[in-house]
Design an enzyme around this catalytic site. Structure first.
Site: not given
Ligand SMILES: N[C@@H](CCC(=O)N[C@@H](CS)C(=O)NCC(=O)O)C(=O)O
Length: 319
Positions: A55, A189
Site C-alpha cells: 500500500c 486509482y
Molecule cells: N486515507 C487513507 C487511505 C488508505 C487506503 O486507502 N489504503 C488502502 C490500501 S492501498 C486500503 O487499505 N484499502 C482497503 C479498502 O479500501 O477496503 C490513508 O492515506 O491513510
C-alpha cells in the site's frame, strides 16, 4: 474487499455506479494525534503500526518510522499482500508478512471492531494502534507522517535533527502535497478504478499532465522543494516506485512509464538508494497485491513476470 457496516463485515466493492463511473476515496474516520499532554502521549512500546507493504499510503509511514529511528519505539505488523473477500488478513507464513501479535487476529477488520464495535466504513491500512487504550489513534497516513516526524523526538535514539516538514517550507510542501495527492497518488486509482471510458480518459490525462509538470520541476532541483528531501518527496516516491511495476499495466496508466522521464527516473532511483529505503520496498507484495486483489480488473489473478527494473542503477542526480 469489503467494509464494516455497524460493526458487521460486508464483502462489497466500491460503488462506482452511483458516481457515474468515478472512484471516490472515502474520508478517514480515526484522526487523533500523538501529543505531549494529550490523550496519546509519545511513549516507547505503547503504539503499534499495522501496514501493508503493497500500500502506497502505508509505505509512507513505514519510511518515516525507519528514517526517524522509531523502530525500537513503535512495533510493526505487515498484512498478507492479497486483499480477499475478508479484506486484509494476517499470515506470518507468507514472506515479509507477520501474524497479528497483540490479539492473534486473523483479519484487519477485527482490529477495527475492537476499536469501535459499531464502526461503519472501509478497513484500511495504515493503522496506528494504542496498545494501552486499545483503540485506533489514526488511520490517516498524511497525519501519521506528520506525527512520526515530530511527536517522538524526545525519545532516546530518535533522530530529532531530521525534519521532513520544516516550517520555512510548510506552505510549499502543503501545495505540492495537494497537487500530487489528487493528480498522482490518488490519480492512479481514479484511472484504474474508473468504470466509464470518459472518466478514465480524463483521469489518466490529468495524471500525466501532473507527471509532466513534476518532470520539469525536477529538472530545476534535486528534490521537489530544493536540495533537501521533505515529506512531499516521500509521498510522491511511494507512487513512483509502484508505477512501472503495477500502475502502467494494471491501472492502464500507460501514456508513459516513469522510466521514460529522465528526471523522474533518476529522482526515483535517488530516493530508492537513500539509506534504509530499499528494504521498505517489496515488489513482491506490491505486484501480488494489485494483481490478485482486484478480480474486476484482473479476473485470472495472474501476476505479470516483468517489468525488469533497475532501481540500483546510478541516478545521476548530484552528490
Ligand atoms: N486515507 C487513507 C487511505 C488508505 C487506503 O486507502 N489504503 C488502502 C490500501 S492501498 C486500503 O487499505 N484499502 C482497503 C479498502 O479500501 O477496503 C490513508 O492515506 O491513510
Amino acid at each position: 474487499m469489503g467494509l464494516l457496516v455497524d460493526g458487521v463485515w460486508h464483502d462489497d466493492w466500491y460503488d462506482t455506479e452511483s458516481t457515474g463511473g468515478r472512484f471516490e476515496r472515502p474520508e478517514t474516520v480515526f484522526r487523533r494525534w500523538i501529543e505531549p499532554d494529550g490523550d496519546f502521549p509519545a511513549v516507547t512500546g505503547r503504539y503499534h503500526l499495522y501496514i501493508s507493504l503493497a500500500c502506497p499510503w502505508a509505505h509512507r509511514t513505514l519510511i518515516v518510522r525507519k528514517l526517524k529511528g522509531l523502530e525500537p519505539h513503535i512495533g510493526l505488523s505487515v498484512v498478507h499482500p492479497t486483499m480477499g473477500s475478508g479484506g486484509w488478513h494476517f499470515d506470518g507464513g507468507y514472506p515479509e508478512a507477520t501474524d497479528e501479535p497483540l490479539y492473534g487476529l486473523a483479519f484487519m477488520h477485527e482490529l477495527y471492531q475492537k476499536a469501535d464495535p459499531h464502526y461503519t466504513g472501509r478497513v484500511t491500512v495504515p493503522v496506528l494502534w494504542d496498545c494501552e487504550r486499545e483503540t485506533i489513534v489514526s488511520n490517516e497516513s498524511a497525519d501519521l507522517v506528520r506525527m512520526l516526524n515530530r511527536a517522538f523526538n524526545a525519545l532516546p535514539g530518535v533522530d530529532d535533527t531530521l525534519d521532513l516538514y520544516p516550517g520555512a517550507l510548510a506552505s510549499e510542501i502543503d501545495a505540492l502535497n495537494e497537487r500530487i495527492y489528487h493528480a498522482v497518488n490518488n490519480g492512479v486509482y481514479k484511472s484504474g478504478f474508473a468504470t466509464a471510458q470518459a472518466v478514465y480518459e480524463r483521469e489518466v490525462t490529468a495524471l500525466f499532465n501532473a507527471l509532466d509538470e513534476l518532470e520539469a520541476r525536477l529538472g530545476e532541483h534535486r528534490y521537489l522543494t530544493g536540495e533537501a528531501i521533505t515529506e512531499a518527496d516521500w509521498r510522491l516516491f511511494t507512487t513512483l516506485v509502484r508505477f512501472d511495476a503495477v500502475y502502467v499495466g494494471h491501472f492502464k496508466c500507460n501514456l508513459r512509464r516513469i522510466d521514460d522521464y529522465p528526471h523522474l527516473r533518476g529522482y526515483l532511483r535517488d530516493l530508492y538508494q537513500q539509506p534504509g529505503i530499499a528494504e521498505t520496498v517489496s515488489l513482491d507484495h506490491i505486484k501480488r497485491h494489485y494483481y490478485t486483489s482486484h478480480p474486476m480488473i484482473n479476473p485470472t489473478g495472474i501476476i505479470p513476470a516483468g517489468p525488469v527494473l533497475d532501481l540500483d542503477a546510478p541516478h545521476g542526480r548530484g552528490a
